[in-house]
Design a protein around this motif. Structure first.
Motif, PDB file in Angstrom:
ATOM      1  N   VAL A   1      -6.117 -23.108  -9.960  1.00 39.34           N
ATOM      2  CA  VAL A   1      -5.340 -22.118  -9.205  1.00 39.34           C
ATOM      3  C   VAL A   1      -6.206 -20.870  -9.063  1.00 39.34           C
ATOM      4  N   VAL A   2      -6.629 -20.573  -7.827  1.00 42.71           N
ATOM      5  CA  VAL A   2      -7.570 -19.469  -7.612  1.00 42.71           C
ATOM      6  C   VAL A   2      -6.863 -18.176  -7.217  1.00 42.71           C
ATOM      7  N   SER A   3      -5.603 -18.286  -6.728  1.00 44.38           N
ATOM      8  CA  SER A   3      -4.878 -17.077  -6.325  1.00 44.38           C
ATOM      9  C   SER A   3      -3.382 -17.348  -6.334  1.00 44.38           C
ATOM     10  N   VAL A   4      -2.620 -16.294  -6.636  1.00 46.90           N
ATOM     11  CA  VAL A   4      -1.164 -16.354  -6.591  1.00 46.90           C
ATOM     12  C   VAL A   4      -0.667 -15.275  -5.635  1.00 46.90           C
ATOM     13  N   ILE A   5       0.140 -15.678  -4.668  1.00 45.09           N
ATOM     14  CA  ILE A   5       0.764 -14.743  -3.733  1.00 45.09           C
ATOM     15  C   ILE A   5       2.218 -14.577  -4.162  1.00 45.09           C
ATOM     16  N   THR A   6       2.632 -13.350  -4.426  1.00 44.19           N
ATOM     17  CA  THR A   6       3.952 -13.115  -4.989  1.00 44.19           C
ATOM     18  C   THR A   6       4.486 -11.749  -4.549  1.00 44.19           C
TER      19      THR A   6
END
Length: 295
Positions: A26-31
């Motif tokens: 998992v390289v990025s989390v959009i939240t």
């Protein structure tokens, strides 16, 4: 695989945690930092920080900005779990393997808003846990994993939420293995069988004592924590009911709905409904209710 994760609720956090536990990239989390729509909103920045994952807050970002950001990452796969916004066709087309979405219902039935709440409020005996490949429409893409989940009379929003989460976590393990092995199986939805649930508003959570006792019981258990709670007004003040039970009392056939028939030492009380009675077991605020008054 390079994975971008999109989500903003408690359920999202559970799935993200599982992806990290199983070693997925998992390289990025959009939240979102905050949500006025999701009562079960969860801040994901902490788990990102602990695992050195970039956290992108989309609160005031346009869809074009989000798409531009994701294009810069060039992910192989996006997982979107617990996100109330539709993704644009441009964003869905970015990852090489597509976008996996999630809906806690038996698609194609019961697409749309608040599926766990509606399932309980309507007294359904089963729901589902469905992962699908997202397109630009709501909950309409090819199904890649689906499980049935039974709903017991004693279930409420909390227990069903947890039951669905446990099922989804098991599905995630299977789905990620299939993506890694190139064996993912896509089943096209039968759109002619689709049905849609509407968005719920505050007035949909109002207890009307003229309702049957079963309807009030279902409404209370559907909206209890982690959601906002069903409520009624007493002298203009909102009283939230978190827990209730159906009860049968003899000799109340001539009592009007809304009349308080009994009050107990622990503060719980019995109210006449359109059919039989309801015992309110937990409420907030804990105002004094008197036998004989009308709610």
């Amino acid at each position: 695989m390079k994975i971008v994760f999109i989500g903003t609720v408690e359920f999202s956090k559970k799935v993200l945690t599982r992806l990290i536990e199983r070693g997925n990239n998992v390289v990025s989390v959009i939240t979102l930092k905050r949500s006025g729509f999701n009562a079960d909103h969860a801040l994901l920045s902490g788990i990102c920080r602990r695992n050195k994952i970039h956290c992108f807050f989309a609160d005031d970002r346009s869809e074009k900005e989000i798409t531009r950001y994701v294009r810069g990452i060039r992910p192989d796969l996006i997982l979107c779990v617990g996100w109330s916004r539709l993704l644009s066709k441009e964003l869905v087309s970015v990852p090489r393997l597509g976008v996996v979405g999630y809906h806690p219902a038996l698609l194609p039935r019961n697409r749309g808003r608040h599926p766990l709440i509606w399932a309980l409020a309507l007294g359904l005996r089963e729901t589902g846990s469905t992962f699908f490949m997202m397109d630009a429409k709501a909950d309409s893409g090819d199904i890649i994993s689906q499980r049935k989940i039974s709903i017991c009379y004693s279930d409420n929003a909390r227990s069903l939420y947890d039951k669905v989460a446990r099922t989804a976590i098991r599905q995630i393990d299977e789905i990620m293995e299939q993506f890694e092995n190139g064996t993912i199986n896509r089943i096209q939805q039968r759109h002619s069988h689709a049905s849609y649930w509407k968005r719920r508003y505050e007035q949909d959570g109002v207890i009307d004592w003229r309702m049957p006792s079963g309807g009030i019981y279902n409404l209370v258990r559907a909206l209890t924590r982690p959601y906002v709670g069903a409520h009624f007004l007493r002298r203009g003040k909102k009283i939230t009911v978190w827990k209730a039970a159906e009860v049968t009392r003899s000799g109340v056939e001539n009592c009007e709905p809304g009349k308080v028939l009994a009050v107990y030492k622990n503060g719980s009380f019995v109210v006449k409904t359109g059919s039989d009675c309801i015992r309110v077991l937990e409420r907030d605020p804990h105002v004094t209710i008197k036998t004989g008054e009308y709610l």
